[in-house]
Write a protein that holds these residues in place. Structure first.
Motif, mmCIF file in Angstrom:
data_model
loop_
_atom_site.group_PDB
_atom_site.id
_atom_site.type_symbol
_atom_site.label_atom_id
_atom_site.label_comp_id
_atom_site.label_asym_id
_atom_site.label_seq_id
_atom_site.Cartn_x
_atom_site.Cartn_y
_atom_site.Cartn_z
ATOM 1 N N LEU A 156 -24.560 24.351 13.256
ATOM 2 C CA LEU A 156 -23.925 25.590 12.289
ATOM 3 C C LEU A 156 -24.160 26.797 13.053
ATOM 4 C CD1 LEU A 156 -25.564 24.667 8.946
ATOM 5 C CD2 LEU A 156 -23.202 24.455 9.781
ATOM 6 N N GLN A 157 -24.983 27.125 13.991
ATOM 7 C CA GLN A 157 -25.011 28.388 14.725
ATOM 8 C C GLN A 157 -24.315 28.439 15.969
ATOM 9 O OE1 GLN A 157 -28.991 30.113 14.777
ATOM 10 N NE2 GLN A 157 -28.021 32.150 14.156
ATOM 11 N N HIS A 158 -23.896 27.204 16.510
ATOM 12 C CA HIS A 158 -23.282 27.106 17.750
ATOM 13 C C HIS A 158 -24.446 27.458 18.938
ATOM 14 C CE1 HIS A 158 -19.192 26.672 16.313
ATOM 15 N NE2 HIS A 158 -19.149 27.830 15.726
ATOM 16 N N THR A 159 -25.427 26.723 18.736
ATOM 17 C CA THR A 159 -26.730 27.042 19.776
ATOM 18 C C THR A 159 -27.073 25.476 20.060
ATOM 19 O OG1 THR A 159 -28.341 27.099 17.838
ATOM 20 C CG2 THR A 159 -27.439 29.235 18.823
ATOM 21 N N SER A 160 -26.231 24.220 19.772
ATOM 22 C CA SER A 160 -26.539 23.037 20.005
ATOM 23 C C SER A 160 -26.098 22.610 21.570
ATOM 24 C CB SER A 160 -25.593 22.349 19.162
ATOM 25 O OG SER A 160 -24.076 22.206 19.902
ATOM 26 N N GLY A 161 -25.288 23.217 22.127
ATOM 27 C CA GLY A 161 -25.116 22.692 23.541
ATOM 28 C C GLY A 161 -24.365 21.485 23.626
ATOM 29 N N LEU A 162 -23.787 20.960 22.573
ATOM 30 C CA LEU A 162 -22.990 20.082 22.402
ATOM 31 C C LEU A 162 -21.364 20.357 23.258
ATOM 32 C CD1 LEU A 162 -22.262 18.299 18.844
ATOM 33 C CD2 LEU A 162 -23.599 17.479 20.923
ATOM 34 N N PRO A 163 -21.101 19.293 24.192
ATOM 35 C CA PRO A 163 -19.675 19.607 24.754
ATOM 36 C C PRO A 163 -18.745 19.580 23.794
ATOM 37 C CG PRO A 163 -20.490 17.452 25.139
ATOM 38 C CD PRO A 163 -21.662 18.095 24.433
ATOM 39 N N ASP A 164 -17.532 20.373 24.213
ATOM 40 C CA ASP A 164 -16.383 20.716 23.287
ATOM 41 C C ASP A 164 -15.487 19.474 23.461
ATOM 42 O OD1 ASP A 164 -14.155 21.562 21.860
ATOM 43 O OD2 ASP A 164 -14.833 23.635 22.463
ATOM 44 N N PHE A 165 -15.302 18.470 22.201
ATOM 45 C CA PHE A 165 -14.257 17.666 22.666
ATOM 46 C C PHE A 165 -12.913 18.176 23.029
ATOM 47 C CE2 PHE A 165 -13.379 18.795 18.516
ATOM 48 C CZ PHE A 165 -12.066 18.384 18.101
ATOM 49 N N SER A 166 -12.492 19.341 22.344
ATOM 50 C CA SER A 166 -11.125 19.773 22.470
ATOM 51 C C SER A 166 -10.625 20.234 23.814
ATOM 52 C CB SER A 166 -10.587 20.823 21.545
ATOM 53 O OG SER A 166 -11.579 21.816 21.674
ATOM 54 N N LYS A 167 -11.730 20.457 24.782
ATOM 55 C CA LYS A 167 -11.604 20.859 26.092
ATOM 56 C C LYS A 167 -11.605 19.687 27.032
ATOM 57 C CE LYS A 167 -13.722 24.726 27.359
ATOM 58 N NZ LYS A 167 -14.852 25.811 27.646
ATOM 59 N N THR A 168 -11.745 18.487 26.744
ATOM 60 C CA THR A 168 -11.702 17.310 27.568
ATOM 61 C C THR A 168 -10.327 16.978 27.919
ATOM 62 O OG1 THR A 168 -11.580 15.610 25.903
ATOM 63 C CG2 THR A 168 -13.937 16.446 26.370
ATOM 64 N N GLU A 169 -9.944 16.560 29.396
ATOM 65 C CA GLU A 169 -8.929 16.390 29.819
ATOM 66 C C GLU A 169 -8.143 15.313 28.971
ATOM 67 O OE1 GLU A 169 -5.341 16.093 31.600
ATOM 68 O OE2 GLU A 169 -6.925 17.614 31.892
ATOM 69 N N ARG A 170 -8.906 14.217 28.746
ATOM 70 C CA ARG A 170 -8.334 13.195 27.955
ATOM 71 C C ARG A 170 -7.781 13.566 26.405
ATOM 72 N NH1 ARG A 170 -10.522 8.441 24.869
ATOM 73 N NH2 ARG A 170 -12.356 9.286 25.051
ATOM 74 N N PHE A 171 -8.527 14.461 25.779
ATOM 75 C CA PHE A 171 -7.901 15.080 24.548
ATOM 76 C C PHE A 171 -6.989 15.875 24.820
ATOM 77 C CE2 PHE A 171 -7.744 18.466 21.300
ATOM 78 C CZ PHE A 171 -7.758 17.665 20.120
ATOM 79 N N GLN A 172 -6.710 16.811 25.574
ATOM 80 C CA GLN A 172 -5.780 17.525 26.020
ATOM 81 C C GLN A 172 -4.309 16.815 26.529
ATOM 82 O OE1 GLN A 172 -6.291 21.251 28.043
ATOM 83 N NE2 GLN A 172 -8.239 21.678 27.112
ATOM 84 N N ALA A 173 -4.508 15.808 27.298
ATOM 85 C CA ALA A 173 -3.355 15.001 27.673
ATOM 86 C C ALA A 173 -2.811 14.189 26.501
ATOM 87 C CB ALA A 173 -3.921 13.793 28.598
ATOM 88 N N ILE A 174 -3.349 13.642 25.466
ATOM 89 C CA ILE A 174 -2.876 13.381 24.309
ATOM 90 C C ILE A 174 -2.160 14.539 23.462
ATOM 91 C CG2 ILE A 174 -3.351 12.303 22.002
ATOM 92 C CD1 ILE A 174 -5.873 11.009 23.252
#
Length: 419
Positions: A156-174
Motif C-alpha cells: 500500500l505504501q509502495h515500499t515493497s520492491g515488487l518489479p513493475d509488470f507494466s514496464k516489462t518488455e513482454r507486457f509492452q509488446a502486447i
C-alpha cells in the motif's frame, strides 16, 4: 430477406498514430524515483505567495492550461466545502463540439484507482479479514518465493520492491501490438514473475503498478469474493458513488470526457477508448466522474470509511511522489498521499493514462474536497506538468481558504513521517 445486424467488434485491434502509441508505453515507464527513507529530511522549499485565490484566477489558470501549446482540450475542477459544490471548467468535453466538461461526465481516473484498492484493503483490515502485516507468502503462496516476505502495508505504501509488470518488455509488446488487448487481470503479475525484488521490502520507496494488483489479489483471497464486488460493497455503496465502475474492456459509459493524445502543432487524437482497462485493473482501470471522486476522497481521507486506528496507520508517511507528482511536497501513506502546499495540507492521489491526468484530495475531516481533471496525459510534457501542479496548488489554496491551513482536521493531526 431480413437485414442482418453487423457483427460486433468490441475487441478489434486499435491502431493509434505514433503519438498515441508513445503515450501508451510511456504511461508504464513514468514512475516515481526510488527513494531511501534516509532522505526524509530532504524537503524542497514550499512555493511562496499569497494564499487568497480568487474565482477569476482559478478560471484563468484552467483557461491558460487548455490554451498552452500541446495543452489538454478540456479541464474541469470541482471544489466542495461543507456540501457546497463549485465547478470550474475550460475548453470542451469533446473536440469539435461546444459541450463543456461536467461534474457527472465519466473519465478514466488512472492511478487514482490505487486509492480505491487501498480503501478495499483497509476496510478489510477494519473487519479483521486482513492484517497490515499479512505477507504475500501467507496469502498468495503461488507468487514467486522471492516476493513472499512483502507485506500488505508495504504494498500500500509502495515500499515493497515488487518489479513493475507494466514496464516489462513482454507486457509492452502486447500493448504495442494491440492497445485494446484484453488481459487476464488476475495474471498481470506473471509478466514480472521471473524478476526478484528491486530492494529489501520496507527499506525504500518506489512506485510500482504491481503493488496494487497484489493488494486486490490479497483482498480476493481473504474474502473469496471478486475485487469488483468488494469495490461495490465496501466503497461504492457506503459512499453513494453512482458513476464509478471497474470495466474490463475499453468502452466508457456515456456521457464521458473525451481524452486526447496532444502535441504542440498537431491536432489532438481521441484516445478515450484506445486502451483496455484490463491491463491496469486495480492499479488504474477504474472509471469515475469528478463528482464521485470528490465524494470518494471526502469519505476515504475523512472519517466516514475507516476506523481511527486504521486511519492512524494509514497516515504514517514516507518521502515519495505520487505519479504524476501532485502539488507541493508529496509523501506516501497507505493508499494515499499527503500534499503539503504553501496554503496547507490535503490527502489524496494523482493519476495519468493516455488521454487523462487526475488530481483528487480532501482535508482530513472530509468536509472539503478538490478534484482537477484534464483530458490529456500532461506528464509527457514537463513544462505542462509544472503548470498543472501550480494550478492544482491554486485550487488547494482556494479549498483551504478561511479554513485550517495547517492541514489538521477536527480529529487531530497527521501521523508522523515513518523513518
Amino acid at each position: 430477406m431480413p437485414r442482418t445486424a453487423p457483427a460486433p467488434h468490441p475487441y478489434r485491434p486499435y491502431r493509434p498514430r505514433r503519438a498515441a502509441v508513445t503515450a501508451l508505453l510511456l504511461a508504464a515507464a513514468l514512475t516515481a524515483p526510488t527513494l531511501p527513507y534516509a532522505s526524509a529530511g530532504e524537503r524542497p522549499a514550499l512555493s511562496a505567495g499569497a494564499t487568497d485565490v480568487s474565482d477569476q484566477e482559478l478560471r484563468r489558470a484552467l483557461t491558460d492550461l487548455v490554451a498552452a501549446p500541446g495543452g489538454p482540450p478540456g479541464a474541469i475542477a470541482v471544489l466542495t466545502r461543507d456540501g457546497h459544490r463549485q465547478v470550474y471548467r475550460a475548453g470542451t468535453a469533446e473536440v469539435g463540439t461546444a459541450r463543456p466538461p461536467r461534474a457527472h461526465d465519466h473519465m478514466r481516473i488512472a492511478s487514482v484507482a490505487k486509492a480505491f484498492s487501498g480503501a478495499v484493503a483497509l476496510s478489510l483490515v477494519d473487519r479483521h479479514a486482513l492484517r497490515l502485516d499479512d505477507t504475500l507468502g501467507q496469502r498468495l503462496p503461488h507468487l514467486p518465493k522471492a516476493w513472499h516476505a512483502v507485506t500488505l502495508r508495504q504494498l500500500l505504501q509502495h515500499t515493497s520492491g515488487l518489479p513493475d509488470f507494466s514496464k516489462t518488455e513482454r507486457f509492452q509488446a502486447i500493448v504495442r501490438a494491440d492497445p485494446r488487448h484484453r488481459f487476464d487481470s488476475r495474471r498481470l503479475l506473471e509478466f514480472a514473475a521471473d524478476q526478484g525484488l528491486a530492494f529489501p521490502p520496507g527499506t525504500r520507496y518506489a512506485y510500482s503498478n504491481s503493488d496494487n494488483i497484489a493488494v486486490a489479489l490479497m483482498a480476493e483471497q481473504a474474502t473469496g469474493r471478486r475485487y469488483e464486488d468488494l469495490l461495490r460493497e465496501l466503497v461504492y455503496r457506503p459512499l453513494d458513488l453512482r458513476g464509478t465502475s471497474l470495466p474490463s474492456g475499453f468502452r466508457l459509459p456515456r456521457p464521458f470526457l473525451h481524452g486526447y493524445a496532444t502535441a504542440p502543432g498537431e491536432a489532438p487524437e481521441d484516445v478515450s477508448e484506445a486502451v483496455s482497462a484490463s491491463g491496469a485493473w486495480a492499479s488504474g482501470g477504474i472509471v469515475s466522474t469528478p463528482a464521485d471522486l470528490g465524494a470518494f476522497f471526502g469519505g476515504y481521507a475523512g472519517p466516514a470509511l475507516l476506523s481511527p486506528k486504521t486511519r492512524h496507520a494509514q497516515t504514517r508517511f514516507v518521502p515519495g511522489d505520487s505519479q504524476p507528482a501532485g502539488p507541493g511536497v508529496n509523501a506516501a501513506g497507505l493508499g494515499l498521499f499527503r500534499y503539503t502546499t504553501r496554503c496547507g495540507t490535503v490527502l489524496g492521489h494523482t493519476g495519468n493514462t493516455p488521454g487523462y491526468t487526475q488530481f483528487a484530495a480532501a482535508t482530513r475531516d472530509g468536509r472539503r474536497t478538490v478534484t482537477v481533471s484534464v483530458t490529456s496525459q500532461v506528464p509527457l510534457d514537463p513544462a505542462l506538468l509544472a503548470r498543472l501542479r501550480a494550478t492544482e496548488e491554486r485550487f488547494v489554496c482556494a479549498l483551504l481558504k478561511d479554513g485550517d491551513h495547517g492541514g489538521h482536521g477536527v480529529d487531530g493531526g497527521y501521523g508522523a513521517d515513518a523513518v
